[in-house]
Design a protein around this motif. Structure first.
Motif, PDB file in Angstrom:
ATOM      1  N   LEU A  52       0.926  -1.262  -0.022  1.00  0.00           N
ATOM      2  CA  LEU A  52      -0.066  -0.030  -0.112  1.00  0.00           C
ATOM      3  C   LEU A  52       0.551   1.113   0.062  1.00  0.00           C
ATOM      4  CD1 LEU A  52      -2.792  -1.029   2.712  1.00  0.00           C
ATOM      5  CD2 LEU A  52      -2.794  -1.438  -0.060  1.00  0.00           C
ATOM      6  N   ALA A  53       0.385   2.184  -0.542  1.00  0.00           N
ATOM      7  CA  ALA A  53       1.104   3.602  -0.563  1.00  0.00           C
ATOM      8  C   ALA A  53       0.202   4.815  -0.345  1.00  0.00           C
ATOM      9  CB  ALA A  53       1.775   3.972  -2.104  1.00  0.00           C
ATOM     10  N   ASN A  54       0.831   5.843   0.359  1.00  0.00           N
ATOM     11  CA  ASN A  54       0.238   6.846   0.782  1.00  0.00           C
ATOM     12  C   ASN A  54       0.709   7.891  -0.189  1.00  0.00           C
ATOM     13  OD1 ASN A  54      -1.253   9.190   1.878  1.00  0.00           O
ATOM     14  ND2 ASN A  54      -0.120   9.015   3.749  1.00  0.00           N
ATOM     15  N   THR A  59      -0.506  12.303   6.999  1.00  0.00           N
ATOM     16  CA  THR A  59      -0.231  11.078   7.530  1.00  0.00           C
ATOM     17  C   THR A  59      -1.899  10.509   7.750  1.00  0.00           C
ATOM     18  OG1 THR A  59       1.637  11.653   8.983  1.00  0.00           O
ATOM     19  CG2 THR A  59       0.285   9.897   9.664  1.00  0.00           C
ATOM     20  N   TYR A  60      -1.795   9.485   7.645  1.00  0.00           N
ATOM     21  CA  TYR A  60      -3.172   8.577   7.760  1.00  0.00           C
ATOM     22  C   TYR A  60      -2.926   7.076   7.996  1.00  0.00           C
ATOM     23  CZ  TYR A  60      -8.035   6.990   6.320  1.00  0.00           C
ATOM     24  OH  TYR A  60      -9.114   6.467   6.549  1.00  0.00           O
ATOM     25  N   GLU A  94      -0.442  -2.034  15.355  1.00  0.00           N
ATOM     26  CA  GLU A  94       0.875  -2.093  14.563  1.00  0.00           C
ATOM     27  C   GLU A  94       1.193  -0.570  14.453  1.00  0.00           C
ATOM     28  OE1 GLU A  94       4.353  -2.213  13.099  1.00  0.00           O
ATOM     29  OE2 GLU A  94       3.433  -4.125  13.840  1.00  0.00           O
ATOM     30  N   PRO A  95       2.407  -0.106  14.964  1.00  0.00           N
ATOM     31  CA  PRO A  95       2.515   1.522  14.549  1.00  0.00           C
ATOM     32  C   PRO A  95       2.902   1.804  13.112  1.00  0.00           C
ATOM     33  CG  PRO A  95       3.934   0.530  16.505  1.00  0.00           C
ATOM     34  CD  PRO A  95       3.167  -0.661  15.639  1.00  0.00           C
ATOM     35  N   LYS A  96       3.255   0.747  12.506  1.00  0.00           N
ATOM     36  CA  LYS A  96       3.577   0.915  11.024  1.00  0.00           C
ATOM     37  C   LYS A  96       2.199   1.292  10.100  1.00  0.00           C
ATOM     38  CE  LYS A  96       7.670  -2.117  10.583  1.00  0.00           C
ATOM     39  NZ  LYS A  96       8.256  -2.821   9.998  1.00  0.00           N
ATOM     40  N   THR A  97       1.257   0.896  10.908  1.00  0.00           N
ATOM     41  CA  THR A  97      -0.138   1.594   9.853  1.00  0.00           C
ATOM     42  C   THR A  97      -0.337   2.857   9.980  1.00  0.00           C
ATOM     43  OG1 THR A  97      -1.209   0.975  12.058  1.00  0.00           O
ATOM     44  CG2 THR A  97      -1.078  -0.921  10.878  1.00  0.00           C
ATOM     45  N   SER A  98       0.090   3.617  10.825  1.00  0.00           N
ATOM     46  CA  SER A  98       0.466   5.117  10.761  1.00  0.00           C
ATOM     47  C   SER A  98       1.124   5.672   9.435  1.00  0.00           C
ATOM     48  CB  SER A  98       0.578   5.607  11.955  1.00  0.00           C
ATOM     49  OG  SER A  98       0.308   7.131  11.744  1.00  0.00           O
ATOM     50  N   MET A  99       0.557   5.826   8.392  1.00  0.00           N
ATOM     51  CA  MET A  99       1.579   6.040   7.303  1.00  0.00           C
ATOM     52  C   MET A  99       1.757   7.524   7.020  1.00  0.00           C
ATOM     53  SD  MET A  99       0.026   3.098   4.754  1.00  0.00           S
ATOM     54  CE  MET A  99       1.218   3.381   3.362  1.00  0.00           C
ATOM     55  N   SER A 100       2.783   7.974   6.917  1.00  0.00           N
ATOM     56  CA  SER A 100       3.025   9.238   6.808  1.00  0.00           C
ATOM     57  C   SER A 100       3.085   9.565   5.345  1.00  0.00           C
ATOM     58  CB  SER A 100       4.666   9.680   7.223  1.00  0.00           C
ATOM     59  OG  SER A 100       5.305   8.953   6.888  1.00  0.00           O
ATOM     60  N   GLY A 101       3.144  10.883   4.736  1.00  0.00           N
ATOM     61  CA  GLY A 101       3.328  11.151   3.389  1.00  0.00           C
ATOM     62  C   GLY A 101       4.064  10.467   2.630  1.00  0.00           C
TER      63      GLY A 101
END
Length: 311
Positions: A52-54, A59-60, A94-101
């Motif tokens: 997946l890509a933001n 951040t989302y 999972e902290p990685k699910t908070s995807m920054s820009g």
């Protein structure tokens, strides 16, 4: 009270719309279904994976969203609970699910959630076509989906660039899990020349072509220059007489001299010769007849009377 309720409703509606817009920035960016030597998980295995890509700069958090390969969820009459039951949820621990820009996140498919929060039980058969979809946390809104064709071992199906609408098959050495799909490689001119012309035939032909072209131009130049110098006099005669030659023309006017330059020059030479002969003959004749004046060598000045003398 009514105004407060109305304001809360507007804020909730705006918040839901903003949240939905943020979810639309999450894209399925790359899929690999037949993994034998590509990305490896923490257990030394090579399961299929999805990236997946933001594509935004904000951040989302994708926790609570769903991933599925079951096409039956496309049935519009299916209830949300039934649809959710056919999908795999992205865990919220999972902290990685908070995807920054512009960030990427990879999930392993055909796996067990007990192995980690990035392992999902989503089915993806190796070497077979598969449809992959990403749903919002409500289990109703389809965020993104893609139909993946049959893939060879360790080859992926990915967007040409992050967020691009163009999908391409990527070779084994071009697979990019966890990073941007488009990699710009700078190549020196020397390296590019070695790659395009490994045996040097092209550069040899180019160099010889330049040398022989210069020699050919020099040959043409000196040939034309030699012809000009050899026929310089003839070219001048064709272009006309010079000003000095025109002044020597005798017996013809300027218009006739321009019309017949060679003829007028010959006639002027003839006239000069006749005049010289006549003058010499006359001088000899006078000398033989002794008709020359005898000068005493004395200069005399005779007075001349005029009316001015009486003044």
């Amino acid at each position: 009270m009514k105004r407060i309720n109305l304001l809360l409703a507007v804020l909730l509606l705006y918040g839901a719309n903003a949240w939905s817009q943020g979810a639309k920035n999450i894209k399925i960016n790359e899929v690999l279904t037949h993994n034998t030597a590509s990305l490896q998980d923490g257990y030394g295995q090579h399961p299929a994976w999805i990236e997946l890509a933001n594509v935004s700069y904000s951040t989302y958090n994708v926790r609570g969203m769903y991933i599925t390969t079951d096409r039956s969820v496309l049935d519009p009459t299916m209830s949300a609970p039934d649809r959710i039951a056919r999908m795999s949820i992205i865990p919220n621990n999972e902290p990685k699910t908070s995807m920054s820009g512009r960030q990427h996140l990879v999930f392993f498919l055909n796996s067990q959630p007990a192995k980690g929060s990035l392992h999902l039980p989503v089915k993806a058969e190796a070497g077979a076509p598969v449809w992959v979809a990403l749903y919002d946390g409500n289990g109703v809104d389809l965020i993104d989906s893609v139909s993946v064709p049959p893939l060879k071992e360790n080859c992926s199906y990915a967007r040409e660039k992050d967020g691009s609408s163009i999908w391409v098959m990527k070779a084994t050495d071009a697979v990019t899990p966890g990073i941007g799909n488009f990699i710009q490689v700078t190549e020196t001119k020397v390296a590019k020349l070695k790659k395009d012309d490994p045996y040097g035939f092209g550069i040899t032909l180019l160099s010889m072509g330049i040398v022989f072209s210069c020699l050919a131009l020099l040959f043409v130049f000196f040939t034309l220059f030699g012809i000009f110098m050899k026929n310089k006099k003839r070219i001048r005669e064709m272009l006309g007489l010079s000003r000095t030659q025109k002044k020597k023309i005798v017996g013809l006017d300027e218009e006739d001299a321009r019309a017949f330059p060679n003829k007028s020059l010959e006639r002027s030479k003839t006239y000069d010769r006749d005049i010289y002969i006549a003058v010499i003959s006359m001088a000899l004749k006078q000398y033989s007849d002794d008709v020359h004046d005898t000068e005493s060598g004395v200069i005399t000045i005779r007075p001349h009377n005029s009316k001015w003398h009486s003044v």
